[in-house]
Design a protein around this motif. Structure first.
Motif, short mmCIF file in Angstrom:
data_model
loop_
_atom_site.label_atom_id
_atom_site.label_comp_id
_atom_site.label_asym_id
_atom_site.label_seq_id
_atom_site.Cartn_x
_atom_site.Cartn_y
_atom_site.Cartn_z
N LEU A 1 0.98 -1.21 -0.03
CA LEU A 1 -0.02 0.08 0.05
C LEU A 1 0.87 1.17 0.12
O LEU A 1 1.78 1.21 0.85
N ALA A 2 0.49 2.18 -0.68
CA ALA A 2 1.43 3.25 -0.83
C ALA A 2 1.58 3.93 0.13
O ALA A 2 2.80 4.86 0.26
N THR B 1 7.23 3.20 -7.63
CA THR B 1 7.16 4.52 -6.46
C THR B 1 5.93 4.29 -5.77
O THR B 1 4.89 4.07 -6.34
N HIS B 2 6.16 4.75 -4.69
CA HIS B 2 4.81 4.79 -3.57
C HIS B 2 4.24 6.19 -3.89
O HIS B 2 3.08 6.60 -3.12
N ALA C 1 -0.17 0.27 -4.33
CA ALA C 1 -1.86 0.62 -4.56
C ALA C 1 -1.96 1.72 -3.64
O ALA C 1 -1.81 2.02 -2.36
N HIS C 2 -2.62 2.75 -4.24
CA HIS C 2 -3.02 4.03 -3.62
C HIS C 2 -4.65 3.74 -3.24
O HIS C 2 -5.42 3.62 -4.08
N ALA D 1 1.08 9.00 3.18
CA ALA D 1 1.99 8.92 4.15
C ALA D 1 2.80 10.05 4.37
O ALA D 1 2.64 11.07 3.70
N PHE D 2 3.52 10.06 5.59
CA PHE D 2 3.92 11.53 6.29
C PHE D 2 4.86 11.91 5.00
O PHE D 2 5.24 13.18 5.13
N ASP D 3 5.67 11.09 4.25
CA ASP D 3 6.76 11.63 3.48
C ASP D 3 6.28 11.74 2.18
O ASP D 3 7.10 11.96 1.23
#
Length: 320
Positions: A51-52, A91-92, A112-113, A204-206
């Motif tokens: 999961l992204a 790439t996420h 997966a987003h 995500a945080f980044d």
């Protein structure tokens, strides 16, 4: 007692037998037609996925189209397939250059987003074009692939690349193809406000900002090119085939640019399909007929078909 000839010798006790004929150890087999070689077993195609926004790594296999792929990913992470908005390769990040389409390289890593927050945005159409480019995930969700600099949508900071368009004026468009959504947006009257209900991918945080094209970070791979890929099909089984050549990739990019300028959509798989059709068409008229037979729902204008044929068969800069 008559001596046995060479071919009449009795096999030594306990010697090997073949088809009822005795052979001494070490005696070469008589020449004959080579036995058919057993077909080589096809390797299992196993892909890695996450999961992204962050998850353990899962393994998936046995899918033939995008919907089945989403179902496999959902099963691994114990979520509903309808939670998945789109997937990127290697790439996420929300990088529209790395979208998963109809082909997956055998070494690609799938991210997966999934659905994040829902938001509603009121828009007033002061110009004919909103500045949106639409694509879809092949499983019922259309989303924003590009926002034109200086456009109406670009001035709305809450609208981002990667946002899924869930409804227009409370009319759900889930299940519509990207070209249908683009057509609806083009047909909205000017000077009349309308509401977009959007679903942004969970972040995500980044995660980086989503308005600019993503640069490749050092640790990220790239989509495989020129290697074997798994081609996903709407009907029938998925097939392994060689990746497109550099010239085919460039032709598909040109056609994808034309799709955006004429229709407000981007679709690399549709562009690749049109490149194949153009390569096999000796004239614009035959290309138009071929596209109409397989892609008639798009209602491509004649001048667009002419530009596609020219972009593929006579690209600018080609030397005679």
């Amino acid at each position: 007692m008559q001596r046995a000839g060479r071919h009449g010798r009795q096999p030594p006790e306990g010697g090997p037998m073949e088809n009822g004929v005795g052979q001494e150890p070490g005696t070469p087999e008589p020449p004959g037609p080579a036995a058919p070689r057993a077909p080589r077993a096809r390797p299992r195609l196993v892909f890695h996925t996450q999961l992204a926004h962050g998850s353990p790594t899962g393994r998936i296999e046995g899918f033939t189209n995008v919907k089945e792929l989403y179902a496999k990913i959902a099963e691994v992470f114990d979520i509903s397939p309808t939670e998945i908005l789109f997937c990127t390769l290697n790439t996420h990040k929300v990088d529209m250059q790395k979208l998963l389409g109809g082909q997956i390289g055998l070494e690609d890593f799938i991210f997966a987003h999934v659905r994040g927050e829902t938001k509603e945005v009121e828009v007033t159409k002061t110009e004919d074009a909103l500045g949106l480019t639409i694509t879809d995930n092949g499983a019922g969700y259309a989303f924003i692939k590009r926002i034109k600099e200086g456009s109406i949508i670009n001035r709305l900071q809450t609208v981002c690349v990667g946002d899924s368009i869930e409804a227009i004026n409370d009319h759900t468009i889930v299940g519509c193809r990207h070209y249908e959504v683009a057509r609806m947006l083009r047909e909205l009257p000017r000077a009349q406000p309308f509401t977009l209900r959007l679903v942004q991918p969970k972040k995500a945080f980044d995660m980086i900002g989503q308005r600019t094209r993503t640069g490749k970070s050092p640790g990220e791979g790239r989509v495989a090119s020129g290697k074997e890929t798994l081609r996903l099909r709407t009907q029938g089984p998925a097939v392994l085939e060689e990746g497109p050549s550099p010239s085919e990739e460039e032709a598909a990019r040109r056609v994808d640019d034309l799709l955006e300028s004429y229709m407000g959509i981007r679709d690399s798989d549709l562009a690749s399909t049109m490149v194949e059709a153009a390569k096999g068409s000796p004239s614009v008229a035959q290309l138009a007929q071929g596209l109409d037979s397989v892609l008639g729902e798009f209602a491509f204008p004649q001048e667009f078909v002419a530009e596609v044929w020219a972009a593929v068969c006579h690209p600018k800069g080609d030397k005679e």
